[in-house]
Design a protein around this motif. Structure first.
Motif, PDB file in Angstrom:
ATOM      1  N   UNK A 118     -37.837   7.974  28.071  1.00 20.74           N
ATOM      2  CA  UNK A 118     -36.641   7.239  28.461  1.00 20.74           C
ATOM      3  C   UNK A 118     -35.627   8.066  29.268  1.00 20.74           C
ATOM      4  N   UNK A 119     -36.131   8.955  30.133  1.00 19.89           N
ATOM      5  CA  UNK A 119     -35.256   9.693  31.027  1.00 19.89           C
ATOM      6  C   UNK A 119     -34.500   8.755  31.952  1.00 19.89           C
ATOM      7  N   UNK A 120     -35.178   7.719  32.444  1.00 17.29           N
ATOM      8  CA  UNK A 120     -34.531   6.755  33.331  1.00 17.29           C
ATOM      9  C   UNK A 120     -33.373   6.068  32.616  1.00 17.29           C
ATOM     10  N   UNK A 121     -33.589   5.675  31.357  1.00 20.10           N
ATOM     11  CA  UNK A 121     -32.526   5.030  30.595  1.00 20.10           C
ATOM     12  C   UNK A 121     -31.328   5.958  30.413  1.00 20.10           C
ATOM     13  N   UNK A 122     -31.579   7.245  30.174  1.00 18.49           N
ATOM     14  CA  UNK A 122     -30.476   8.199  30.039  1.00 18.49           C
ATOM     15  C   UNK A 122     -29.631   8.236  31.311  1.00 18.49           C
ATOM     16  N   UNK A 123     -30.303   8.265  32.453  1.00 15.57           N
ATOM     17  CA  UNK A 123     -29.589   8.322  33.732  1.00 15.57           C
ATOM     18  C   UNK A 123     -28.823   7.030  33.986  1.00 15.57           C
ATOM     19  N   UNK A 124     -29.432   5.889  33.645  1.00 14.90           N
ATOM     20  CA  UNK A 124     -28.762   4.604  33.861  1.00 14.90           C
ATOM     21  C   UNK A 124     -27.558   4.470  32.954  1.00 14.90           C
ATOM     22  N   UNK A 125     -27.759   4.641  31.642  1.00 16.07           N
ATOM     23  CA  UNK A 125     -26.674   4.427  30.685  1.00 16.07           C
ATOM     24  C   UNK A 125     -25.567   5.465  30.845  1.00 16.07           C
ATOM     25  N   UNK A 126     -25.946   6.725  31.121  1.00 17.66           N
ATOM     26  CA  UNK A 126     -24.941   7.768  31.289  1.00 17.66           C
ATOM     27  C   UNK A 126     -24.055   7.519  32.495  1.00 17.66           C
ATOM     28  N   UNK A 127     -24.670   7.210  33.638  1.00 22.74           N
ATOM     29  CA  UNK A 127     -23.887   6.973  34.860  1.00 22.74           C
ATOM     30  C   UNK A 127     -23.116   5.655  34.784  1.00 22.74           C
ATOM     31  N   UNK A 128     -23.737   4.628  34.192  1.00 24.91           N
ATOM     32  CA  UNK A 128     -23.069   3.330  34.081  1.00 24.91           C
ATOM     33  C   UNK A 128     -21.825   3.433  33.200  1.00 24.91           C
ATOM     34  N   UNK A 129     -21.903   4.211  32.138  1.00 28.97           N
ATOM     35  CA  UNK A 129     -20.735   4.414  31.279  1.00 28.97           C
ATOM     36  C   UNK A 129     -19.591   5.065  32.069  1.00 28.97           C
TER      37      UNK A 129
ATOM     38  N   UNK B  19     -17.801  -4.005  25.967  1.00 27.35           N
ATOM     39  CA  UNK B  19     -19.147  -4.444  25.583  1.00 27.35           C
ATOM     40  C   UNK B  19     -20.190  -3.626  26.340  1.00 27.35           C
ATOM     41  N   UNK B  20     -19.948  -3.438  27.641  1.00 23.59           N
ATOM     42  CA  UNK B  20     -20.861  -2.627  28.446  1.00 23.59           C
ATOM     43  C   UNK B  20     -20.946  -1.197  27.944  1.00 23.59           C
ATOM     44  N   UNK B  21     -19.806  -0.623  27.549  1.00 25.96           N
ATOM     45  CA  UNK B  21     -19.793   0.750  27.028  1.00 25.96           C
ATOM     46  C   UNK B  21     -20.560   0.853  25.711  1.00 25.96           C
ATOM     47  N   UNK B  22     -20.428  -0.161  24.865  1.00 27.77           N
ATOM     48  CA  UNK B  22     -21.161  -0.161  23.586  1.00 27.77           C
ATOM     49  C   UNK B  22     -22.664  -0.170  23.850  1.00 27.77           C
ATOM     50  N   UNK B  23     -23.102  -1.021  24.788  1.00 29.89           N
ATOM     51  CA  UNK B  23     -24.533  -1.085  25.117  1.00 29.89           C
ATOM     52  C   UNK B  23     -24.994   0.236  25.723  1.00 29.89           C
ATOM     53  N   UNK B  24     -24.171   0.820  26.604  1.00 29.70           N
ATOM     54  CA  UNK B  24     -24.529   2.107  27.214  1.00 29.70           C
ATOM     55  C   UNK B  24     -24.638   3.201  26.154  1.00 29.70           C
ATOM     56  N   UNK B  25     -23.653   3.263  25.251  1.00 30.17           N
ATOM     57  CA  UNK B  25     -23.670   4.291  24.206  1.00 30.17           C
ATOM     58  C   UNK B  25     -24.866   4.093  23.281  1.00 30.17           C
ATOM     59  N   UNK B  26     -25.077   2.841  22.856  1.00 31.24           N
ATOM     60  CA  UNK B  26     -26.212   2.560  21.980  1.00 31.24           C
ATOM     61  C   UNK B  26     -27.540   2.831  22.657  1.00 31.24           C
ATOM     62  N   UNK B  27     -27.643   2.409  23.928  1.00 31.61           N
ATOM     63  CA  UNK B  27     -28.873   2.641  24.677  1.00 31.61           C
ATOM     64  C   UNK B  27     -29.150   4.118  24.862  1.00 31.61           C
ATOM     65  N   UNK B  28     -28.095   4.904  25.115  1.00 38.14           N
ATOM     66  CA  UNK B  28     -28.264   6.349  25.307  1.00 38.14           C
ATOM     67  C   UNK B  28     -28.711   7.003  24.002  1.00 38.14           C
ATOM     68  N   UNK B  29     -28.078   6.621  22.896  1.00 35.90           N
ATOM     69  CA  UNK B  29     -28.456   7.182  21.597  1.00 35.90           C
ATOM     70  C   UNK B  29     -29.905   6.846  21.269  1.00 35.90           C
ATOM     71  N   UNK B  30     -30.316   5.604  21.600  1.00 37.84           N
ATOM     72  CA  UNK B  30     -31.651   5.148  21.236  1.00 37.84           C
ATOM     73  C   UNK B  30     -32.760   5.755  22.092  1.00 37.84           C
ATOM     74  N   UNK B  31     -32.409   6.531  23.104  1.00 37.34           N
ATOM     75  CA  UNK B  31     -33.467   7.238  23.837  1.00 37.34           C
ATOM     76  C   UNK B  31     -34.148   8.266  22.939  1.00 37.34           C
ATOM     77  N   UNK B  32     -33.379   8.838  22.014  1.00 32.96           N
ATOM     78  CA  UNK B  32     -33.941   9.682  20.950  1.00 32.96           C
ATOM     79  C   UNK B  32     -34.884  10.771  21.460  1.00 32.96           C
TER      80      UNK B  32
END
Length: 815
Positions: A367-378, A399-412
């Protein structure tokens, strides 16, 4: 006005016509077999076309217009040919499976058919004609098509000594309509861009999100994806029938053997959090590899929702296309922020991130792509949050920040998520300092952020409590276990990998995934940023903050840090992948420096010595994996980039730099993964079809035995429960029931489980992530195993009954 509209319409029609012609020509030239064409052109023998009326049928019959095998060794025999044959073209239609094996025997007068005089090949359902050479006197031909009862096809024709026009006519039948369509789109867009490039760019900018949505929909509808799962088809049948362009990467086993097959198994098993299909006991599909689960928490993994909404093939296409498009657009938007809305540099940045070699080699795993998306989007949301007073917009942003933070954490995946977090933290701090006068915290902001943090906390508590046993098991494994990284000067050469990592899309190295990085041009960005700070009267807060963080990450990467810093920063979990975060940070430094002052490089006399040092380090570093020819390419690259940056104040040099960086990333990253359409390369494999048929007749547990590392999860793609599917975390119940619970030094790990049926039950290691298990047929029966899929002949093994055979696999049922 009407005259102008008609003129534009005529121009548009002209472009469409030109694009259609060029697209067909491009596909024809790409698919043409020039060697066979030359052979046909030089062929002076008489052309002879044979049809079914000329054939004698042996062990086969005509059913519903199809030739159908009625027993073993089906044959078509053509007699009284009596001429010299240089080559032939065989045409079949309506094959009963995706591939049929064909062997053509030829014999001269008085000879019998023999394997010495035969041609063997595979015939695929998306082909119309296959050409092969004979070059000999032929009195009779024997064509064996298929190898088991029930194989069928429509026989079109067998053309001996095809002449040039015949060969060209048959070549048109093999053209791909999908590729022609894709060529047409690309060529048509080039025509539009060439007509008025400035207007084209302006329109692309204005409708960028609409265009992105259209691209995602386009790819999803056409089932276009970049998975290398076609490697399985290549290994089993000799060809990937779904590949449109490019090269499947056999080294990406964690993508197509594990990650993608897990997703396909979820589609067939109902998207459960704990899957009954994957392994002996229900396996956690959500927490380890982030598979689609029918649960609200999937909002934190939005890209996997395509499987739930669209099914396997279009879900896979949505997963690949949406992540690439969104990563590109989000990177562009973030680039606009730190480059002060320099659109050309923002576009360069978007390509340098979304098509970076490290991103593409690891595109569908960890989930490197997700990290880049959620990190930059936040960061983008934060940037615009302080620029609005609208409560409605702020609610949406939270709401967007919550999804970004949760999505980033869930990359695990701590090895990337922790160091990348430092990069995003640096950017956030720079933004806050730059916008400090805009920031006014009100009561509504406190309430909104409090609500957002509460929702995030409740969601994480729910997720981690649901998967607590999984997390505990994973954290206590022998492998990979707890990792600690404290820096090493031995990794110094890794900082310069950006100069070579673009080569591995077409070059050869031991493990290109580990050799890849962002093409950051390290350390030029760091040097240019320091120059900009020295030359500028007004200090750039972005460059100051980014350099501080850059220095800290480099020092941590190279030197042993005190234990307190290791624990507080959490960077001990990063491993050597910390250099990828340094690469990302140096891209931002480079482009921010160029945006801050276009004359930075031209005014700095020490820039050339730095470039020379860079060239030396890039040239001599990593000697084990870089050939002398590649070292020369790297040296030329350093010199070329240096010259462009030294003259960056000139518009033509800026454009040349942009074209160079975009091209290098498209070559180094864009060519890594193949372009495929659909999953016929899996679902139409005869062995997969047999597994599905048997499991639907009598559902049971499967085990894959023999040297089958690549195929151990194969039954799961059609929803067949598989005992030895990859153990993403240890299954204690399995080893307890096997009587091997005391052997945890072996099985307590992430592992591919290789099973052999023998006279005893034992376990050992084949590699750090490969378990070698020997087990008796009786013990398998006790575990509930019904079917055995094996590459070995186990006909003499007691308790096994053969019930199927395909693609070199034999399927047994445990009696």
């Amino acid at each position: 006005m009407r005259e102008e509209t008609m003129k534009n319409g005529r121009t548009l029609l002209k472009y469409i016509l030109y694009a259609v012609v060029l697209a067909v020509l491009a596909e024809f030239m790409m698919t043409l077999d020039y060697h066979s064409l030359l052979g046909a052109h030089g062929n002076s023998n008489q052309q002879l076309t044979l049809s079914m009326k000329d054939a004698e049928l042996v062990n086969c019959e005509i059913k519903d217009g199809k030739v159908t095998a009625a027993g073993e060794d089906p044959q078509l025999i053509f007699k009284d040919i009596n001429q010299s044959v240089s080559s032939f073209q065989l045409g079949l239609k309506s094959l009963s499976s995706s591939v049929l094996d064909v062997r053509v025997y030829y014999a001269a007068s008085g000879e019998e058919f023999s394997e010495e005089k035969s041609v063997e090949f595979s015939y695929y359902e998306n082909q119309r004609f296959v050409t092969s050479a004979i070059n000999g006197e032929v009195e009779s031909l024997r064509v064996d098509i298929g190898d088991q009862e029930g194989d069928s096809y429509v026989f079109d024709e067998l053309c001996l000594n095809p002449h040039t026009l015949t060969y060209l006519k048959h070549s048109f039948a093999n053209l791909s309509g999908l590729r022609i369509f894709l060529y047409f789109i690309g060529i048509f867009l080039l025509f539009l861009a060439a007509q008025d490039f400035g207007r084209f760019c302006e329109m692309a900018f204005r409708y960028r999100w609409v265009i992105g949505a259209i691209v995602i929909a386009f790819c999803t509808i056409l089932k276009l994806h970049g998975s290398s799962i076609g490697v399985l088809g290549e290994l089993l049948t000799g060809r990937d029938v779904s590949r449109v362009w490019g090269t499947s990467r056999s080294i990406r086993t964690d993508e197509y053997v594990v990650f993608t097959e897990m997703a396909l198994s979820q589609v067939r098993s109902g998207f459960h959090w704990f899957s009954d299909v994957w392994g002996y006991t229900p396996s956690d599909m959500f927490i380890v590899y982030g598979q689609p689960v029918l649960n609200l928490t999937t909002l934190f993994r939005p890209f996997s929702m395509g499987y739930i909404l669209f099914g396997a093939e279009r879900g896979l296409a949505f997963y690949w296309s949406s992540r690439l498009v969104i990563c590109f657009l989000v990177s562009f938007e973030f680039g606009r922020i730190f480059t002060k809305d320099k659109r050309m540099l923002s576009t360069v940045y978007a390509f340098m991130i979304s098509f970076a070699p490290v991103v593409q080699w690891w595109f569908s795993i960890n989930e490197l792509v997700e990290m880049l998306i959620f990190g930059q989007l936040a960061l983008i949301i934060l940037y615009y949050y302080v620029r609005t007073d609208s409560l409605k917009r702020k609610c949406i942003m939270v709401v967007g920040l919550v999804i970004c933070a949760g999505g980033y954490i869930m990359t695990l995946y701590p090895a990337w998520m922790i160091p990348l977090f430092f990069v995003f933290l640096a950017c956030a701090l720079a933004m806050i300092l730059e916008d400090r006068k805009r920031i006014h915290i009100k009561k509504q902001d406190v309430l909104l952020w409090g609500a957002g943090i509460l929702v995030l906390a409740v969601s994480m508590v729910y997720i981690f409590s649901t998967s607590m046993d999984t997390i505990t098991a994973e954290m206590n494994t022998v492998y990979p276990g707890a990792r600690t990284y404290a820096g090493s000067m031995g990794d110094f050469d890794r900082l310069f990998k950006s100069w070579s990592s673009w080569l591995w899309s077409f070059g050869d190295t031991g493990n290109p995934c580990e050799e890849s990085d962002f093409i950051s041009l390290f350390p030029l960005g760091m040097v240019l940023s320091l120059i900009a700070l020295v030359k500028s009267k007004k200090k750039d807060l972005w460059l100051i903050v980014l350099n501080v963080f850059n220095a800290f990450l480099i020092l941590f990467f190279l030197f042993r840090m005190p234990d307190l810093i290791i624990k507080l920063s959490l960077l001990g979990h990063a491993s050597y992948r910390l250099y990828n975060a340094i690469g990302l940070l140096n891209i931002i430094l480079l482009l921010r420096s160029l945006a801050a002052s276009e004359k930075t490089a031209a005014n700095f006399k020490l820039f050339l010595p730095v470039a020379i040092v860079t060239a030396i380090m890039s040239y001599w570093g990593n000697t084990a994996s870089i050939t002398p020819a590649f070292k020369v390419i790297i040296l030329i690259s350093v010199i070329g980039v240096t010259l462009l940056l030294l003259h960056f104040e000139k518009k033509e040099y800026q454009m040349a730099f942009a074209v160079l960086m975009i091209s290098v990333n498209l070559v180094g990253g864009g060519l890594v993964n193949p372009v495929c359409s659909g999953l016929d390369n899996v679902y139409k494999l005869p062995v997969v079809q047999q597994i599905e048929k048997l499991n639907s007749q009598e559902e049971g547990m499967w085990v894959v035995t023999g040297d089958a590392f690549m195929y151990e999860n194969l039954p799961t793609v059609v929803g067949a429960k598989t005992l030895n599917a990859v153990a993403t975390y240890p299954d204690e119940k399995l080893w307890e029931d096997l009587g091997l619970s005391d052997q945890d030094q072996y099985w307590n790990r992430y592992a591919h489980v290789s099973v052999e049926i023998g006279d005893e039950t034992k376990v050992g290691l084949g590699a750090a992530d490969v378990l070698k298990v020997e087990v008796t047929a009786e013990k398998l029966k006790e575990l509930g195993v019904t079917y055995v899929l094996s590459l070995q002949d186990m006909e003499d093994t007691t308790g096994l009954e053969q019930v199927g055979e395909a693609n070199n696999f034999t399927i047994y049922k445990i009696a």
